[in-house]
Design a protein around this motif. Sequence first.
Motif, PDB file in Angstrom:
ATOM      1  N   ALA A   1     -83.028  43.585  28.843  1.00  0.00           N
ATOM      2  CA  ALA A   1     -83.856  43.052  27.759  1.00  0.00           C
ATOM      3  C   ALA A   1     -83.207  41.816  27.137  1.00  0.00           C
ATOM      4  N   LEU A   2     -81.889  41.857  26.979  1.00  0.00           N
ATOM      5  CA  LEU A   2     -81.178  40.698  26.433  1.00  0.00           C
ATOM      6  C   LEU A   2     -81.214  39.530  27.410  1.00  0.00           C
ATOM      7  N   ARG A   3     -81.086  39.819  28.687  1.00  0.00           N
ATOM      8  CA  ARG A   3     -81.150  38.756  29.698  1.00  0.00           C
ATOM      9  C   ARG A   3     -82.486  38.024  29.613  1.00  0.00           C
ATOM     10  N   GLN A   4     -83.565  38.811  29.478  1.00  0.00           N
ATOM     11  CA  GLN A   4     -84.883  38.200  29.393  1.00  0.00           C
ATOM     12  C   GLN A   4     -85.074  37.453  28.065  1.00  0.00           C
ATOM     13  N   LYS A   5     -84.570  38.023  26.986  1.00  0.00           N
ATOM     14  CA  LYS A   5     -84.678  37.375  25.677  1.00  0.00           C
ATOM     15  C   LYS A   5     -84.021  35.998  25.674  1.00  0.00           C
ATOM     16  N   TYR A   6     -82.820  35.914  26.275  1.00  0.00           N
ATOM     17  CA  TYR A   6     -82.092  34.651  26.288  1.00  0.00           C
ATOM     18  C   TYR A   6     -82.382  33.813  27.540  1.00  0.00           C
ATOM     19  N   GLN A   7     -83.303  34.310  28.368  1.00  0.00           N
ATOM     20  CA  GLN A   7     -83.747  33.610  29.568  1.00  0.00           C
ATOM     21  C   GLN A   7     -82.570  33.202  30.459  1.00  0.00           C
ATOM     22  N   ILE A   8     -81.680  34.160  30.692  1.00  0.00           N
ATOM     23  CA  ILE A   8     -80.538  33.951  31.580  1.00  0.00           C
ATOM     24  C   ILE A   8     -80.965  34.352  32.997  1.00  0.00           C
ATOM     25  N   PRO A   9     -80.875  33.463  33.958  1.00  0.00           N
ATOM     26  CA  PRO A   9     -81.356  33.788  35.304  1.00  0.00           C
ATOM     27  C   PRO A   9     -80.640  34.968  35.944  1.00  0.00           C
ATOM     28  N   SER A  10     -79.298  35.024  35.810  1.00  0.00           N
ATOM     29  CA  SER A  10     -78.544  36.050  36.527  1.00  0.00           C
ATOM     30  C   SER A  10     -77.396  36.582  35.687  1.00  0.00           C
TER      31      SER A  10
ATOM     32  N   LEU B   1     -63.903  49.851  39.579  1.00  0.00           N
ATOM     33  CA  LEU B   1     -65.207  49.417  39.080  1.00  0.00           C
ATOM     34  C   LEU B   1     -66.123  50.639  39.092  1.00  0.00           C
ATOM     35  N   VAL B   2     -66.264  51.277  37.929  1.00  0.00           N
ATOM     36  CA  VAL B   2     -67.006  52.533  37.872  1.00  0.00           C
ATOM     37  C   VAL B   2     -68.490  52.312  37.609  1.00  0.00           C
ATOM     38  N   TRP B   3     -68.855  51.112  37.193  1.00  0.00           N
ATOM     39  CA  TRP B   3     -70.274  50.828  36.942  1.00  0.00           C
ATOM     40  C   TRP B   3     -70.525  49.347  37.158  1.00  0.00           C
ATOM     41  N   TYR B   4     -71.541  49.040  37.975  1.00  0.00           N
ATOM     42  CA  TYR B   4     -71.901  47.642  38.219  1.00  0.00           C
ATOM     43  C   TYR B   4     -73.415  47.501  38.172  1.00  0.00           C
ATOM     44  N   LYS B   5     -73.847  46.361  37.657  1.00  0.00           N
ATOM     45  CA  LYS B   5     -75.275  46.058  37.661  1.00  0.00           C
ATOM     46  C   LYS B   5     -75.465  44.565  37.872  1.00  0.00           C
ATOM     47  N   GLY B   6     -76.294  44.230  38.833  1.00  0.00           N
ATOM     48  CA  GLY B   6     -76.686  42.840  39.033  1.00  0.00           C
ATOM     49  C   GLY B   6     -78.115  42.663  38.552  1.00  0.00           C
ATOM     50  N   LEU B   7     -78.315  41.751  37.617  1.00  0.00           N
ATOM     51  CA  LEU B   7     -79.635  41.573  37.002  1.00  0.00           C
ATOM     52  C   LEU B   7     -80.152  40.165  37.252  1.00  0.00           C
ATOM     53  N   GLY B   8     -81.443  40.045  37.497  1.00  0.00           N
ATOM     54  CA  GLY B   8     -82.042  38.732  37.705  1.00  0.00           C
ATOM     55  C   GLY B   8     -81.684  38.158  39.070  1.00  0.00           C
ATOM     56  N   TYR B   9     -81.666  36.815  39.113  1.00  0.00           N
ATOM     57  CA  TYR B   9     -81.420  36.130  40.376  1.00  0.00           C
ATOM     58  C   TYR B   9     -80.302  35.101  40.250  1.00  0.00           C
ATOM     59  N   ALA B  10     -79.346  35.169  41.174  1.00  0.00           N
ATOM     60  CA  ALA B  10     -78.291  34.161  41.235  1.00  0.00           C
ATOM     61  C   ALA B  10     -78.843  32.839  41.733  1.00  0.00           C
ATOM     62  N   ASP B  11     -79.952  32.901  42.443  1.00  0.00           N
ATOM     63  CA  ASP B  11     -80.674  31.722  42.914  1.00  0.00           C
ATOM     64  C   ASP B  11     -82.157  32.044  42.768  1.00  0.00           C
ATOM     65  N   ILE B  12     -82.775  31.471  41.745  1.00  0.00           N
ATOM     66  CA  ILE B  12     -84.169  31.805  41.433  1.00  0.00           C
ATOM     67  C   ILE B  12     -85.094  31.412  42.579  1.00  0.00           C
ATOM     68  N   GLU B  13     -84.882  30.206  43.093  1.00  0.00           N
ATOM     69  CA  GLU B  13     -85.789  29.684  44.108  1.00  0.00           C
ATOM     70  C   GLU B  13     -85.809  30.545  45.372  1.00  0.00           C
TER      71      GLU B  13
ATOM     72  N   ILE C   1     -66.774  43.326  32.024  1.00  0.00           N
ATOM     73  CA  ILE C   1     -66.875  42.002  32.633  1.00  0.00           C
ATOM     74  C   ILE C   1     -68.350  41.650  32.736  1.00  0.00           C
ATOM     75  N   ILE C   2     -68.713  40.487  32.224  1.00  0.00           N
ATOM     76  CA  ILE C   2     -70.100  40.045  32.367  1.00  0.00           C
ATOM     77  C   ILE C   2     -70.116  38.541  32.590  1.00  0.00           C
ATOM     78  N   LEU C   3     -70.788  38.134  33.667  1.00  0.00           N
ATOM     79  CA  LEU C   3     -70.819  36.742  34.104  1.00  0.00           C
ATOM     80  C   LEU C   3     -72.270  36.287  34.214  1.00  0.00           C
ATOM     81  N   ALA C   4     -72.534  35.042  33.823  1.00  0.00           N
ATOM     82  CA  ALA C   4     -73.902  34.524  33.795  1.00  0.00           C
ATOM     83  C   ALA C   4     -73.964  33.115  34.364  1.00  0.00           C
ATOM     84  N   ASN C   5     -75.146  32.748  34.870  1.00  0.00           N
ATOM     85  CA  ASN C   5     -75.314  31.393  35.402  1.00  0.00           C
ATOM     86  C   ASN C   5     -76.152  30.508  34.482  1.00  0.00           C
ATOM     87  N   SER C   6     -76.045  30.759  33.175  1.00  0.00           N
ATOM     88  CA  SER C   6     -76.485  29.820  32.142  1.00  0.00           C
ATOM     89  C   SER C   6     -75.579  30.061  30.941  1.00  0.00           C
TER      90      SER C   6
END
Length: 365
Positions: A36-45, A56-68, A319-324
């Motif tokens: 929900a936060l990713r969508q609110k701030y319009q972060i692609p990935s 690494l006991v929990w991982y989640k990849g959200l959105g797209y690292a390459d939208i196109e 750890i949280i990494l974003a492409n915006s």
Amino acid sequence: MKVFYGLLLLLFSQSLQAQRTFSPADTTGFAAILEALRQKYQIPSLSVGVVHGKKLVWYKGLGYADIENKVTPTEHTVYHLASVTKTFGAIILMQLVEAGKINLDDPVTKYGIQLGARWGNDDRIKLKHLLTHTAQGNSFNGFKPGYSFGYNGDYYGKLAQPIEKESGKTFGQLMVDNIIRPLGLAHTAPNLADTASFALTGYNREAYGKLVAKPYDLQKGRIVPIADPTHFGPAAGLMSCVSDLVAYSTAIDEQKLLNPLTWKQVFTPTYSRNGNALPYGLGWFVRDYKRLRILWHTGWWTGNSSLFVKIPERDLTFIILANSQDLSRPFYAKFDIFRTNPKLQSNLRASAFAKAFLDQFVGKP
């Protein structure tokens, strides 16, 4: 009476153990909050990891690292770390301190460092002031060093000069030789744009580039692709991924790379010349939250942002990494022309993402 106290000790020990045990309860809800936060701030990935027990006991990849091309991020997707690089830079500098090659009390003028503006060529400013963001001061203390915290990435980056002069190596070579190779960080490298430093890794440039999340910016309400950042040095420019940062976090927990006394120094808050505790140690933010020591760093630049949080007493790393840039934007609100707002920067809960992590795994204030 001995039995009574023995029972109390046992209960106390069990309570501490329970606090250190990771519970994945309702991580589905946690993932939903992050999405929900990713969508609110319009972060692609977003690539998100929680580390416990050196795993690494929990991982989640959200959105797209390459939208196109609709590329879903994995724990090996590479992002620009921006200022999380400072934690690596501090290790390299402190390795030279341990070797007796650098003294943090040396004036910056010894290395020809020019800071510009009113700070220019000032012998009162020491290397430790650049490392702890205490070089500038403010109008209340006559802009003297050592009195107050004022985050300045440009000043931090100038630590490359003493590092390279006293080691006889480039900062990129030290990064590869002293951290990347010893820890086996297979997806961590100096910025691709720094061709000389990147080449030191021996990685195939084309293959590595395919692992990198495409950077985006929000312009006039639209998400648009932008150019990659080009800088690399002690302040910013390292590239990495969740899986490698797990190994990096574990190395810190095991007190590798530096000796225990140096690690203690790294994670001790700086004190001002007035005796006040400041929010930064040596390359890390250091604060207490709910009687727990929290260690963290943020990263922010156009097209990328990151957050790296450690809670040693709970054996937890986030750890949280974003492409915006909008993951960490709140930390970098401007206080004045020279500095960010220290009150926001030293408040981990200023980030909605950090707040979600703390509420989920530590508790609300």
